[in-house]
Design a protein around this motif. Sequence first.
Motif, short mmCIF file in Angstrom:
data_model
loop_
_atom_site.label_atom_id
_atom_site.label_comp_id
_atom_site.label_asym_id
_atom_site.label_seq_id
_atom_site.Cartn_x
_atom_site.Cartn_y
_atom_site.Cartn_z
N TYR A 294 0.79 -1.23 0.00
CA TYR A 294 0.00 0.00 0.00
C TYR A 294 0.83 1.29 0.00
CZ TYR A 294 -4.17 -2.84 0.80
OH TYR A 294 -5.18 -3.75 0.66
N PRO A 295 1.89 1.41 0.81
CA PRO A 295 2.64 2.68 0.82
C PRO A 295 3.26 3.05 -0.53
CG PRO A 295 3.20 1.36 2.74
CD PRO A 295 2.41 0.48 1.83
N PHE A 296 3.40 2.06 -1.41
CA PHE A 296 3.98 2.34 -2.72
C PHE A 296 2.93 2.79 -3.74
CE2 PHE A 296 6.92 -0.65 -0.72
CZ PHE A 296 8.13 -0.01 -0.91
N LEU A 297 1.68 2.77 -3.35
CA LEU A 297 0.59 3.16 -4.24
C LEU A 297 0.17 4.60 -3.95
CD1 LEU A 297 -1.58 -0.09 -3.95
CD2 LEU A 297 0.16 0.45 -5.67
N HIS A 298 0.02 5.38 -5.00
CA HIS A 298 -0.35 6.79 -4.82
C HIS A 298 -1.62 7.14 -5.58
CE1 HIS A 298 3.54 7.37 -2.91
NE2 HIS A 298 4.10 6.73 -3.93
N SER A 299 -2.33 6.13 -6.02
CA SER A 299 -3.58 6.31 -6.74
C SER A 299 -4.70 5.66 -5.94
CB SER A 299 -3.48 5.66 -8.14
OG SER A 299 -4.76 5.44 -8.69
N VAL A 300 -5.78 6.42 -5.74
CA VAL A 300 -6.91 5.89 -4.98
C VAL A 300 -7.49 4.64 -5.65
CG1 VAL A 300 -9.26 6.38 -4.19
CG2 VAL A 300 -7.47 8.09 -3.89
N PRO A 301 -7.74 4.64 -6.97
CA PRO A 301 -8.26 3.41 -7.60
C PRO A 301 -7.32 2.22 -7.42
CG PRO A 301 -8.58 5.27 -9.07
CD PRO A 301 -7.71 5.75 -7.94
N ALA A 302 -6.01 2.45 -7.47
CA ALA A 302 -5.05 1.35 -7.30
C ALA A 302 -5.14 0.78 -5.89
CB ALA A 302 -3.64 1.83 -7.59
N VAL A 303 -5.24 1.67 -4.90
CA VAL A 303 -5.35 1.21 -3.51
C VAL A 303 -6.63 0.40 -3.31
CG1 VAL A 303 -5.72 1.98 -1.13
CG2 VAL A 303 -3.94 3.05 -2.53
N ILE A 304 -7.74 0.89 -3.87
CA ILE A 304 -9.01 0.18 -3.73
C ILE A 304 -8.94 -1.17 -4.44
CG2 ILE A 304 -11.44 0.21 -4.41
CD1 ILE A 304 -11.46 3.21 -3.83
N GLY A 305 -8.26 -1.21 -5.60
CA GLY A 305 -8.12 -2.47 -6.33
C GLY A 305 -7.31 -3.50 -5.55
N VAL A 306 -6.19 -3.08 -4.97
CA VAL A 306 -5.38 -4.00 -4.16
C VAL A 306 -6.16 -4.43 -2.92
CG1 VAL A 306 -3.27 -4.20 -2.78
CG2 VAL A 306 -3.19 -3.10 -5.01
N GLY A 307 -6.94 -3.50 -2.36
CA GLY A 307 -7.77 -3.84 -1.20
C GLY A 307 -8.79 -4.90 -1.54
N ALA A 308 -9.37 -4.82 -2.74
CA ALA A 308 -10.33 -5.84 -3.16
C ALA A 308 -9.65 -7.20 -3.31
CB ALA A 308 -11.00 -5.43 -4.47
N LEU A 309 -8.42 -7.20 -3.83
CA LEU A 309 -7.65 -8.45 -3.95
C LEU A 309 -7.35 -9.02 -2.57
CD1 LEU A 309 -5.97 -10.53 -5.53
CD2 LEU A 309 -4.05 -8.90 -5.42
N GLU A 310 -6.93 -8.16 -1.64
CA GLU A 310 -6.64 -8.60 -0.28
C GLU A 310 -7.89 -9.21 0.37
OE1 GLU A 310 -5.70 -6.75 4.11
OE2 GLU A 310 -5.29 -5.51 2.34
N ALA A 311 -9.03 -8.52 0.20
CA ALA A 311 -10.27 -9.01 0.80
C ALA A 311 -10.65 -10.38 0.24
CB ALA A 311 -11.40 -8.01 0.55
N THR A 312 -10.43 -10.58 -1.05
CA THR A 312 -10.78 -11.85 -1.68
C THR A 312 -9.95 -13.00 -1.10
OG1 THR A 312 -11.39 -10.71 -3.73
CG2 THR A 312 -10.96 -13.08 -3.87
N THR A 313 -8.67 -12.76 -0.88
CA THR A 313 -7.83 -13.82 -0.31
C THR A 313 -8.10 -14.00 1.18
OG1 THR A 313 -6.00 -12.26 0.10
CG2 THR A 313 -6.02 -13.43 -2.01
N THR A 314 -8.41 -12.89 1.86
CA THR A 314 -8.69 -12.95 3.30
C THR A 314 -9.98 -13.72 3.60
OG1 THR A 314 -7.58 -10.83 3.63
CG2 THR A 314 -9.07 -11.54 5.37
N ALA A 315 -10.92 -13.70 2.66
CA ALA A 315 -12.22 -14.34 2.88
C ALA A 315 -12.10 -15.82 3.20
CB ALA A 315 -13.11 -14.15 1.65
N PHE A 316 -11.00 -16.45 2.81
CA PHE A 316 -10.84 -17.89 3.03
C PHE A 316 -10.43 -18.20 4.47
CE2 PHE A 316 -10.61 -17.40 -1.48
CZ PHE A 316 -11.15 -18.55 -2.00
N ALA A 317 -10.01 -17.18 5.23
CA ALA A 317 -9.46 -17.44 6.56
C ALA A 317 -10.53 -17.80 7.58
CB ALA A 317 -8.67 -16.22 7.04
N GLU A 318 -11.54 -16.97 7.74
CA GLU A 318 -12.48 -17.16 8.85
C GLU A 318 -13.26 -18.47 8.76
OE1 GLU A 318 -15.97 -14.85 11.37
OE2 GLU A 318 -14.74 -13.75 9.93
N PRO A 319 -13.82 -18.84 7.59
CA PRO A 319 -14.51 -20.14 7.55
C PRO A 319 -13.58 -21.31 7.88
CG PRO A 319 -15.10 -18.81 5.64
CD PRO A 319 -13.97 -18.10 6.32
N ALA A 320 -12.35 -21.25 7.37
CA ALA A 320 -11.41 -22.35 7.62
C ALA A 320 -11.01 -22.40 9.09
CB ALA A 320 -10.17 -22.18 6.75
N ILE A 321 -10.76 -21.24 9.70
CA ILE A 321 -10.37 -21.20 11.11
C ILE A 321 -11.50 -21.73 11.99
CG2 ILE A 321 -9.95 -19.62 13.04
CD1 ILE A 321 -8.24 -17.93 11.14
#
Length: 404
Positions: A294-321
């Motif tokens: 994130y600190p290397f990103l200076h564009s709001v759309p880029a940050v939101i896009g990476v955040g969506a990718l992070e959320a997609t991978t994070t979604a697998f954690a809670e059901p599995a745990i």
Amino acid sequence: MLSATRKARRRALWGIIAAVFLVGTGVGSVLPILPLFLRDRGSSYGLVGIIVGANLVAQFIGQYPAGRLSDRFGRAPLMIAGLVVAGIAIAAFGLPLSIGWLIGLRFIQGLGAAAFRPGSRAAVADLVPEGERGIAYGWLSGADMAGLIFGPALGGVLAVFGRTTVFEATRLAMLLAAAVVALALRRRREWLTPEPGRGPLILGDRLQAGAAAVRGLVMLSMGIGFLYGVYNVVWSLFMKSIGATDWEVGLSFSLFALPLVLTAPIAGWVSDQLDRRWLSAGSTASTALIAPIYPFLHSVPAVIGVGALEATTTAFAEPAINAFLMSAVAPDQRGRAAGTVGTAETAAKAVGALVGGGLFGLGVWVPFVLSSVVGLALILFGLPSLRAAGADMHLRPAMMAEHG
């Protein structure tokens, strides 16, 4: 008779999921309004932080004993009592009370939330067969996040009629959730059946495996909890530092939650197919690995896009745990185990929130990099315990057949 019982259990499961959605909606509706309400009442920024944080402290204190009590006295009594207490406490914010009372009410609300959470996680395991628990927890996680998306929008609309209206609406959501739980679990004792035997796995092995699973999942939950505790404080500051408007800051929260909602059922299904130990570890590790980007990103759309990718991978954690935890421990210790893991995650979030602002003051990149390092270290510390816990329960019969 078996088919009717299965249908009844499924209806009860959807009742728990609906209650979680209502709770998430109620909590979410208050999130954007409470700091503004407190500032209007004359609270300093420091007091706003104390009042908001009192809820987290109470959840840290209350989750473990609430989990143990739910094992002893049943899930429904603790869950219903917690929701009623939380609803009354938040509604009382509309009264002309002093700041000290508001801190106490926020603490009481947190105790109510602490009584609800472990029981709801354990109740799902009580109702759902082992091989289907992953997808059940996926729907539960999706309902929680959907409430946190819908809630803030609802709170913003209701605030037009006065901010105290939001507190009343939250009280109604909590009480309605309590009624749903009461209806969903009214016949739970009739549905419980002994779990099938696990071949050579004797009781002593089960206890050791359960203890190892709890230790490993505590470390994973602390890793992700610390990271998101930091995020809770620095995310809006970071977005502002790259030129985001208030509207874009709010959008970044919603667009992070949306992939979690959409992916959660799929993530739950996947956790029923794979070894949940490594799925949960990989998912939490992916979040920690993405943070320094994130600190290397200076564009709001880029940050939101990476955040969506992070959320997609994070979604697998809670059901599995959740599914692995409930399969690893004995049925009469599910509430206690859920309370232990939840307490660890809450504690880590609190620590992350406490240090997040100071870290951001040292540099925009500092909190993201440090939280990544801490998160990965905690996850790595948890891997030996996960290995010691042995293969996931829903995989063991197949593995024993292969090697029998």
